[in-house]
Design a protein around this motif. Structure first.
Motif, PDB file in Angstrom:
ATOM      1  N   LYS A  32     -84.039  55.556  32.565  1.00 21.73           N
ATOM      2  CA  LYS A  32     -83.111  54.520  33.010  1.00 21.73           C
ATOM      3  C   LYS A  32     -83.742  53.872  34.243  1.00 21.73           C
ATOM      4  CE  LYS A  32     -78.221  54.316  34.122  1.00 21.73           C
ATOM      5  NZ  LYS A  32     -77.011  55.122  34.260  1.00 21.73           N
ATOM      6  N   ARG A  33     -84.013  52.584  34.174  1.00 19.45           N
ATOM      7  CA  ARG A  33     -84.751  51.898  35.246  1.00 19.45           C
ATOM      8  C   ARG A  33     -83.921  51.642  36.504  1.00 19.45           C
ATOM      9  NH1 ARG A  33     -89.726  51.030  33.639  1.00 19.45           N
ATOM     10  NH2 ARG A  33     -90.118  50.621  31.462  1.00 19.45           N
ATOM     11  N   ASN A  34     -82.623  51.390  36.334  1.00 22.58           N
ATOM     12  CA  ASN A  34     -81.732  51.229  37.491  1.00 22.58           C
ATOM     13  C   ASN A  34     -80.345  51.720  37.104  1.00 22.58           C
ATOM     14  OD1 ASN A  34     -80.255  49.007  36.285  1.00 22.58           O
ATOM     15  ND2 ASN A  34     -82.015  47.716  36.790  1.00 22.58           N
ATOM     16  N   HIS A  35     -79.450  51.742  38.066  1.00 21.71           N
ATOM     17  CA  HIS A  35     -78.133  52.345  37.825  1.00 21.71           C
ATOM     18  C   HIS A  35     -77.295  51.579  36.797  1.00 21.71           C
ATOM     19  CE1 HIS A  35     -78.557  55.466  40.800  1.00 21.71           C
ATOM     20  NE2 HIS A  35     -79.052  54.575  41.636  1.00 21.71           N
ATOM     21  N   LYS A  36     -77.560  50.297  36.624  1.00 19.11           N
ATOM     22  CA  LYS A  36     -76.788  49.494  35.670  1.00 19.11           C
ATOM     23  C   LYS A  36     -77.434  49.423  34.291  1.00 19.11           C
ATOM     24  CE  LYS A  36     -74.560  46.612  39.086  1.00 19.11           C
ATOM     25  NZ  LYS A  36     -74.281  45.261  39.530  1.00 19.11           N
ATOM     26  N   ALA A  37     -78.678  49.842  34.183  1.00 17.86           N
ATOM     27  CA  ALA A  37     -79.416  49.741  32.917  1.00 17.86           C
ATOM     28  C   ALA A  37     -79.013  50.857  31.960  1.00 17.86           C
ATOM     29  CB  ALA A  37     -80.914  49.806  33.185  1.00 17.86           C
ATOM     30  N   ASP A  38     -79.312  50.641  30.689  1.00 20.24           N
ATOM     31  CA  ASP A  38     -79.101  51.659  29.663  1.00 20.24           C
ATOM     32  C   ASP A  38     -80.351  52.545  29.571  1.00 20.24           C
ATOM     33  OD1 ASP A  38     -76.641  50.549  28.950  1.00 20.24           O
ATOM     34  OD2 ASP A  38     -77.589  49.167  27.550  1.00 20.24           O
ATOM     35  N   PHE A  39     -80.166  53.729  28.992  1.00 24.67           N
ATOM     36  CA  PHE A  39     -81.318  54.596  28.744  1.00 24.67           C
ATOM     37  C   PHE A  39     -82.131  54.015  27.600  1.00 24.67           C
ATOM     38  CE2 PHE A  39     -79.011  57.669  31.233  1.00 24.67           C
ATOM     39  CZ  PHE A  39     -80.020  58.402  31.847  1.00 24.67           C
ATOM     40  N   GLN A  40     -83.456  54.109  27.720  1.00 19.60           N
ATOM     41  CA  GLN A  40     -84.360  53.634  26.680  1.00 19.60           C
ATOM     42  C   GLN A  40     -85.350  54.746  26.342  1.00 19.60           C
ATOM     43  OE1 GLN A  40     -86.181  50.128  28.362  1.00 19.60           O
ATOM     44  NE2 GLN A  40     -84.698  48.817  27.351  1.00 19.60           N
TER      45      GLN A  40
END
Length: 124
Positions: free
Chosen positions: A18-26
């Motif tokens: 997860k790149r930042n707190h608002k992003a989804d897991f990839q």
């Protein structure tokens, strides 16, 4: 997921980040490791030092469940969700225009007499 052959000592793990707190897991990559602790350390070393991330998940591939063929058939039957799309209401714009054209304007209403019918006076 898939049943790839390993020598029994190593297991396949999938790494998600997860790149930042608002992003989804990839999903990032797969790796071979002897246990989950080692897999986590390897994921951190191979990925987190190169990319800015706030969280990382390491999951054993065998613990990921995929849909079976008979389950996919059920999903295909339930896939008809056209009623949820707004494209089905496109005709309402045309209906609303027709309705507005039939509405009376202020000038016409003011020209009515007290009996509620249009007066027969001619305006200059």
């Amino acid at each position: 997921m898939g049943k790839e052959k390993t020598d029994g000592f190593y297991q396949i793990y999938e790494v998600f980040s997860k790149r930042n707190h608002k992003a989804d897991f990839q999903h990032q990559f797969s790796l071979l490791a002897p246990n989950k602790e080692m897999a986590f350390v390897m994921a951190q070393e191979n990925f987190m030092r190169r990319e800015p991330v706030v969280d990382i998940w390491v999951v054993k591939r065998d613990d990921i469940r995929m849909m079976q063929p008979e389950e996919r058939q059920i999903v295909n039957r339930l896939d008809n969700k056209d009623y949820r799309l707004t494209k089905g209401y496109g005709y309402l714009r045309k209906k609303w225009r027709q309705y507005e054209q039939q509405m009376l304007d202020e000038k016409e209403i003011m020209s009515w007499g007290e009996d509620g019918k249009p007066s027969k006076k001619k305006t200059k």
